[in-house]
Design a protein around this motif. Structure first.
Motif, short mmCIF file in Angstrom:
data_model
loop_
_atom_site.label_atom_id
_atom_site.label_comp_id
_atom_site.label_asym_id
_atom_site.label_seq_id
_atom_site.Cartn_x
_atom_site.Cartn_y
_atom_site.Cartn_z
N GLN A 116 0.97 -1.24 0.08
CA GLN A 116 0.08 0.27 -0.12
C GLN A 116 0.97 1.24 -0.05
O GLN A 116 1.95 1.35 0.57
CB GLN A 116 -0.78 0.03 1.17
CG GLN A 116 -1.93 -1.24 1.27
CD GLN A 116 -2.63 -1.41 2.59
OE1 GLN A 116 -1.96 -1.60 3.58
NE2 GLN A 116 -3.90 -1.03 2.71
N ALA A 117 0.45 2.16 -0.49
CA ALA A 117 1.04 3.44 -0.80
C ALA A 117 0.23 4.74 -0.64
O ALA A 117 -1.03 4.53 -1.54
CB ALA A 117 2.07 3.68 -1.88
N GLU A 118 0.40 5.79 -0.25
CA GLU A 118 -0.64 6.97 -0.11
C GLU A 118 0.22 8.15 -0.42
O GLU A 118 1.36 8.33 -0.32
CB GLU A 118 -1.28 7.21 1.32
CG GLU A 118 -1.95 5.84 1.48
CD GLU A 118 -0.91 4.89 2.44
OE1 GLU A 118 0.06 5.21 3.01
OE2 GLU A 118 -1.34 3.72 2.47
N THR A 128 -3.38 0.34 -3.74
CA THR A 128 -3.32 -1.19 -3.10
C THR A 128 -2.83 -2.03 -3.98
O THR A 128 -3.67 -2.07 -5.10
CB THR A 128 -4.44 -1.35 -2.22
OG1 THR A 128 -4.82 -0.82 -1.22
CG2 THR A 128 -4.51 -2.86 -1.56
N LEU A 129 -1.70 -2.68 -3.87
CA LEU A 129 -1.46 -3.89 -4.61
C LEU A 129 -1.63 -5.40 -4.24
O LEU A 129 -0.81 -5.56 -3.04
CB LEU A 129 0.05 -3.46 -5.21
CG LEU A 129 0.78 -4.61 -6.06
CD1 LEU A 129 0.10 -4.90 -7.50
CD2 LEU A 129 2.15 -4.13 -5.96
N VAL A 130 -2.14 -6.29 -4.82
CA VAL A 130 -1.85 -7.76 -4.38
C VAL A 130 -1.01 -8.40 -5.37
O VAL A 130 -1.28 -8.30 -6.48
CB VAL A 130 -3.10 -8.45 -4.30
CG1 VAL A 130 -3.16 -9.98 -4.11
CG2 VAL A 130 -4.29 -7.42 -3.59
N ARG A 173 4.62 2.14 -8.08
CA ARG A 173 5.96 1.62 -7.74
C ARG A 173 6.13 1.34 -6.12
O ARG A 173 6.72 0.65 -5.77
CB ARG A 173 7.00 2.48 -8.18
CG ARG A 173 7.18 2.22 -9.60
CD ARG A 173 8.47 2.95 -10.54
NE ARG A 173 8.37 4.32 -10.32
CZ ARG A 173 7.63 5.32 -10.98
NH1 ARG A 173 6.92 4.80 -12.00
NH2 ARG A 173 7.49 6.76 -10.85
N ALA A 174 5.70 2.42 -5.33
CA ALA A 174 5.77 2.29 -3.83
C ALA A 174 5.16 1.12 -3.12
O ALA A 174 5.55 0.64 -2.45
CB ALA A 174 5.41 3.85 -3.38
N ALA A 175 3.97 1.14 -3.77
CA ALA A 175 3.12 -0.05 -3.43
C ALA A 175 3.76 -1.43 -3.54
O ALA A 175 3.90 -2.43 -3.05
CB ALA A 175 1.61 0.00 -3.96
N LEU A 176 4.55 -1.57 -4.93
CA LEU A 176 5.18 -2.82 -5.26
C LEU A 176 6.37 -2.92 -4.25
O LEU A 176 6.42 -4.02 -3.54
CB LEU A 176 5.87 -2.77 -6.64
CG LEU A 176 6.46 -3.92 -7.17
CD1 LEU A 176 5.54 -5.16 -7.04
CD2 LEU A 176 6.85 -3.67 -8.65
#
Length: 175
Positions: A15-17, A26-28, A133-136
């Protein structure tokens, strides 16, 4: 055990905000391509690669799923995730030949959070590729899903009420 999606072996959540913009991603991420399905509803849905999830298609699994704020701009988060996974050699390969990259399968869905009061004056540089990219990168922590105003839920609204991120898992046990 966290009693959330991250309890499932073979997947992680990132997750990144951006609190200034009041949005997030949000990334799964799946360790191996996973079977997925989608149910698209609403008067103005925004998705990417949802048709790839139809039964009987050529592609049988997805590498990741992206959920993002930002309406149509949020789909850029999946572009960034796709590029990063492709650089790692992940993805579907119709044919394996030198110089022909695999195609990561990264379906995405967005929500409308543009009218939530955050600063949307980003010009031609929406924050969603950066947030993708931050969520990854965040998936490497393999921690629990942050609930509420986190990830794609950062700026979510249900009318005038704040929304957020939720997570659940189901399990069976023998009696």
């Amino acid at each position: 055990m966290h009693n959330d999606l991250t309890d499932i072996a073979g997947l992680s959540v990132g997750q990144a905000e951006d609190e200034t913009v009041r949005t997030g991603v949000t990334l799964v991420l799946f360790d191996e391509p996973a079977i997925a399905a989608i149910d698209v509803r609403g008067g103005g849905p925004g998705t990417r690669e949802s048709d790839a999830l139809r039964p009987g298609g050529l592609v049988e699994g997805v590498d990741a799923i992206v959920l993002s704020g930002g309406s149509v701009y949020g789909l850029g988060a999946a572009d960034a995730v796709c590029a990063a996974l492709g650089a790692q050699g992940r993805g579907f390969a119709l044919m394996t030949q030198p110089g022909i990259p695999a195609s990561p399968i990264v379906p995405a869905a967005i929500l409308y959070d543009l009218a939530n009061g955050g600063n949307k004056e980003w010009g031609d540089q929406p924050p969603y590729a950066r947030l993708g990219r931050a969520a990854l990168d965040d998936t490497r922590k393999r921690g629990r899903v942050r609930l509420g105003r986190a990830g794609a839920g950062q700026g979510a609204m249900a009318g005038t009420l704040p929304g957020g991120t939720g997570s659940a898992r189901a399990w069976t046990h023998k009696l």
